[in-house]
Scaffold this active site. Sequence first.
Site, short mmCIF file in Angstrom:
data_model
loop_
_atom_site.label_atom_id
_atom_site.label_comp_id
_atom_site.label_asym_id
_atom_site.label_seq_id
_atom_site.Cartn_x
_atom_site.Cartn_y
_atom_site.Cartn_z
N TYR A 131 0.86 -1.19 0.00
CA TYR A 131 0.00 0.00 0.00
C TYR A 131 0.89 1.25 0.00
O TYR A 131 0.70 2.17 -0.78
CB TYR A 131 -0.92 -0.02 1.23
CG TYR A 131 -1.86 1.16 1.35
CD1 TYR A 131 -3.14 1.10 0.82
CD2 TYR A 131 -1.47 2.33 2.01
CE1 TYR A 131 -4.02 2.17 0.93
CE2 TYR A 131 -2.33 3.40 2.12
CZ TYR A 131 -3.61 3.33 1.59
OH TYR A 131 -4.47 4.41 1.71
N GLU A 156 -27.75 -2.09 16.78
CA GLU A 156 -26.32 -1.88 16.47
C GLU A 156 -25.57 -1.36 17.70
O GLU A 156 -26.19 -0.97 18.68
CB GLU A 156 -26.18 -0.92 15.28
CG GLU A 156 -26.90 0.40 15.46
CD GLU A 156 -27.16 1.14 14.15
OE1 GLU A 156 -27.62 0.52 13.19
OE2 GLU A 156 -26.90 2.35 14.12
N LYS A 212 -23.58 1.17 20.09
CA LYS A 212 -23.52 2.62 20.30
C LYS A 212 -22.04 2.96 20.48
O LYS A 212 -21.44 2.62 21.51
CB LYS A 212 -24.33 3.01 21.54
CG LYS A 212 -24.43 4.50 21.74
CD LYS A 212 -25.52 4.81 22.75
CE LYS A 212 -25.83 6.29 22.85
NZ LYS A 212 -24.71 7.10 23.27
N ASP A 227 -18.72 4.83 21.21
CA ASP A 227 -18.44 5.90 22.17
C ASP A 227 -17.37 6.83 21.61
O ASP A 227 -16.19 6.73 21.94
CB ASP A 227 -17.96 5.27 23.49
CG ASP A 227 -18.02 6.26 24.62
OD1 ASP A 227 -18.64 7.32 24.46
OD2 ASP A 227 -17.43 5.97 25.69
N GLU A 266 -19.99 8.33 13.73
CA GLU A 266 -19.19 8.55 14.93
C GLU A 266 -17.71 8.50 14.58
O GLU A 266 -17.25 7.54 13.96
CB GLU A 266 -19.54 7.45 15.94
CG GLU A 266 -19.22 7.78 17.36
CD GLU A 266 -20.33 8.61 18.04
OE1 GLU A 266 -21.27 9.07 17.36
OE2 GLU A 266 -20.22 8.81 19.27
N TYR A 289 -23.73 5.88 10.50
CA TYR A 289 -24.93 5.22 11.02
C TYR A 289 -26.25 5.92 10.72
O TYR A 289 -27.29 5.46 11.15
CB TYR A 289 -24.82 4.95 12.51
CG TYR A 289 -24.46 6.14 13.38
CD1 TYR A 289 -25.25 7.27 13.41
CD2 TYR A 289 -23.32 6.10 14.18
CE1 TYR A 289 -24.92 8.34 14.20
CE2 TYR A 289 -22.97 7.17 14.99
CZ TYR A 289 -23.78 8.28 14.98
OH TYR A 289 -23.44 9.35 15.77
N LYS A 337 -28.19 0.72 27.62
CA LYS A 337 -26.87 0.81 28.26
C LYS A 337 -26.66 -0.45 29.09
O LYS A 337 -27.56 -0.86 29.83
CB LYS A 337 -26.81 2.04 29.17
CG LYS A 337 -27.02 3.34 28.44
CD LYS A 337 -25.69 3.96 28.09
CE LYS A 337 -25.87 5.29 27.43
NZ LYS A 337 -25.22 6.37 28.06
N CYS A 371 -12.36 18.95 62.18
CA CYS A 371 -12.36 19.19 60.73
C CYS A 371 -10.95 18.97 60.18
O CYS A 371 -9.99 19.51 60.73
CB CYS A 371 -12.82 20.62 60.47
SG CYS A 371 -12.55 21.14 58.78
N CYS A 397 -9.57 22.74 59.12
CA CYS A 397 -9.26 23.82 60.05
C CYS A 397 -9.03 23.34 61.48
O CYS A 397 -8.62 24.11 62.35
CB CYS A 397 -10.36 24.88 60.03
SG CYS A 397 -11.92 24.28 60.71
N CYS A 451 -18.34 20.51 59.87
CA CYS A 451 -17.39 21.40 60.54
C CYS A 451 -18.21 22.61 61.00
O CYS A 451 -19.00 23.16 60.24
CB CYS A 451 -16.32 21.82 59.55
SG CYS A 451 -15.41 23.29 60.07
N CYS A 510 -13.81 28.40 58.37
CA CYS A 510 -12.97 27.29 57.89
C CYS A 510 -12.54 27.54 56.44
O CYS A 510 -13.37 27.78 55.56
CB CYS A 510 -13.77 25.99 58.00
SG CYS A 510 -13.03 24.63 57.11
S1 IVH Z 1 -28.15 7.22 15.57
C1 IVH Z 1 -30.00 10.37 17.91
N1 IVH Z 1 -26.51 5.26 15.94
O1 IVH Z 1 -25.06 8.49 20.32
C2 IVH Z 1 -30.10 10.44 16.46
N2 IVH Z 1 -26.12 7.26 17.17
O2 IVH Z 1 -26.62 9.58 22.54
C3 IVH Z 1 -29.58 9.31 15.69
N3 IVH Z 1 -24.13 7.16 18.60
O3 IVH Z 1 -25.12 11.81 19.23
C4 IVH Z 1 -28.26 8.84 16.09
N4 IVH Z 1 -23.51 5.12 18.05
O4 IVH Z 1 -23.14 10.39 18.57
C5 IVH Z 1 -26.82 6.51 16.28
N5 IVH Z 1 -25.11 3.42 16.10
C6 IVH Z 1 -25.43 4.66 16.44
C7 IVH Z 1 -24.64 5.39 17.36
C8 IVH Z 1 -25.03 6.69 17.71
C9 IVH Z 1 -23.20 6.19 18.76
C10 IVH Z 1 -24.10 8.45 19.32
C11 IVH Z 1 -24.34 9.66 18.48
C12 IVH Z 1 -25.41 10.44 19.20
C13 IVH Z 1 -25.39 9.83 20.55
C14 IVH Z 1 -26.71 9.96 21.24
#
Ligand code: IVH
Length: 695
Positions: free
Chosen positions: A67, A144, A146, A148, A205, A257, A345, A437, A440, A455, A460
């Site tokens: 590459y 899917e 989420k 971070d 993201e 996404y 979550k 405390c 002081c 305290c 203080c």
């Molecule tokens: S869809 C909310 N899909 O989560 C409108 N968001 O807490 C549609 N995020 O600001 C967003 N993975 O930055 C979507 N698979 C995913 C995601 C995702 C991470 C983030 C995104 C959003 C935040 C909301």
Amino acid sequence: MLSQIRWFFLGSILHLTGLAKSAQQAYKLAVMAENVKKRIQQLRNEIREHDYLYYVLNQPKISDQQYDKLFTELRELERSNPSFITPDSPTQRVSERPLEGFATVRHAVPMLSMDNTYNAEELRAFDERVRKQLGSEDYDYVVEWKIDGLAISLRYENGELVTAATRGDGIVGDDVTANVRTIKAVPLVLFSDSKIPDVLEVRGEVYMPIPSFVELNKLRAEAGEPAFANPRNAAAGSLKLLDAKITAGRNLSFFAYATGELSKPLAANHYQTLQKFKKLGLPVNHEIKQAGTIDEVINICLSWGQKQPKLSYHIDGMVIKVNRFDQQDILGATGRAPRWCISYKFPAERAETTVESIDVQVGKSGILTPVANLTAVQLSGTTVKRASLHNFDELNRLNVGVGDTVVIEKAGEIIPQVIEVKAKAAVSVPFEIPTICPSCGSAVAKDEDGVYIRCQNPDCLGQLKERLKYFAGRGQMDIENLGVALIEQLVEAGLVKDLPDLYKLRKEDLIGLDRMGEKSADNVIKAIEKSYNQLFARVIAGLGIRHVGGQSAQILAEHFGSFGELMGADEQTLAAIDQIGPIMAKSICEYVTNEKKRIEELLVYLNPQQPKLKRSNKLMGKTIVVTGTLENLSRQQAQQAIRQAGGKASSNVSKKTDFVLAGREAGSKLDKAQKLGVKVINEKQFLDMLGKGPS
Ligand code: IVH
């Protein structure tokens, strides 16, 4: 052929003007140039293809060396033929010149946030709401990860990346195009496809893979720079650099996404959109699942939790989306978040570590809090060294001693907590509840309700530092350059003995303090001056009156309008105000009596602002209870609107209640209203009563 003829003529002209030896030679040169151009195009296409295989399909076909060879050849050819360089070339990802600052970008389609769930029951409640709104229609979900990282909006016009913007406040973000161009997973041009919309905004993201994050922090430690707390912070910090060359070295990546603005639809549903993204060369996370029922969704959520530690990027849960766009449209959004998607979550991550010592901290109102110093441990992407033990009853209940092995947990990104003692140390040193405390040295006493130890010394210094930190903090006076370290120094040096002393500081007082030059001193003074005209509610909050938080401060500010009025009110008047009540009333009166001098001194400098509220009497004499989640207003805003219209916003439903304003998921208050026969209204009816359409 045509272009060869053109070059031939050009060659002839050059010959005639004596710039080339012969028309034939010019022709040869032209053909060579044409070949170079072709090779450049071929190399660019090949590199794009390999980027696609690597970032989108996860199936590289060539080694890194091969590459690099292609890349070097392209760069060399472009270097000797600079007129052939175009901005979409893979060599042009990194701009040479640093930026002065970031321009702002208004999002054509707002970038919303997302509501959270934490268990199967909450997921079922989400499904219930979806079903109710969609009526008898069938629907399905997509599940899917989420990711971070940091949300980004990529705008492609005619297939070319033109802008990349951060989420910002959802309406306006920062233009970070120069930095995003350095991310190899983000294509500068999309694979051509006749059906691609002229305007295509791709949302996704930007994240930092965990190995890159670990490596970056190692390098930072070697260079004596502070480590990033987690991959999200590292990604955010890297995108906010003014020098794209540094961003380029940060090895950020990207997953697409969602879509933003589109000049024509890309697909009929979310799942198809993701497939289409891949065809266009946009990386999509490979773990995407369709689910026909909420039970399937729940199964996926529970089983994916186990995969989490194996991923090479940080995630903070999962996202569940209603698949069909026509159904997403029916579901719509509240002001904050779409109703067609929700995050799930995982239960808070836990870790085991050892208590090395226990400190006692003194807070702004004198409360002593035990804090455990721990052997550093990784938890949800951050290194944890300290955990609050809340109070001494809790410490006794947990039976924590120095040397013990404890389990810590970080719930919802908040401060880590000690959950339980896993194993007592052979010589566990029990913690002695302090009698003086730690700051002081004066006597402490237990509160009447028996939980907190305080305290008792009004002078203080530990308390003073905390009071100042709170006063200057974000939700209060918001004095930007007055950080924790500076406050500590100001108090230690005796320059600040109470809140008003902040306003007596002169530049000369500051110069000479640690890390304080002319410029920083100037900035501090300017930031303090900026707070002269802070809002009345924030000044009240900043005083740190016991039991008076931001919301109560807002109610007091609206009710009284000025300190003169507030200070003149007796306990009875205060207690009669909706949502203030007798305990707060007593505390406010005590504060005003004992600290009158402090308030008066502050008012020598401050000119608290109270925005004029448009008052009406549309709800005069009516008592209204707000319950559930409203679409256009927060509960506080609705209550404020009631008060402005002359009504009383109450929190208890009784026979005296005139209406209950009920939003989504209204619970026991709605039941009670129905039982008592109290009229229930919805948000639209409420806004109609006020004479306002929904905003
Ligand atoms: S869809 C909310 N899909 O989560 C409108 N968001 O807490 C549609 N995020 O600001 C967003 N993975 O930055 C979507 N698979 C995913 C995601 C995702 C991470 C983030 C995104 C959003 C935040 C909301």
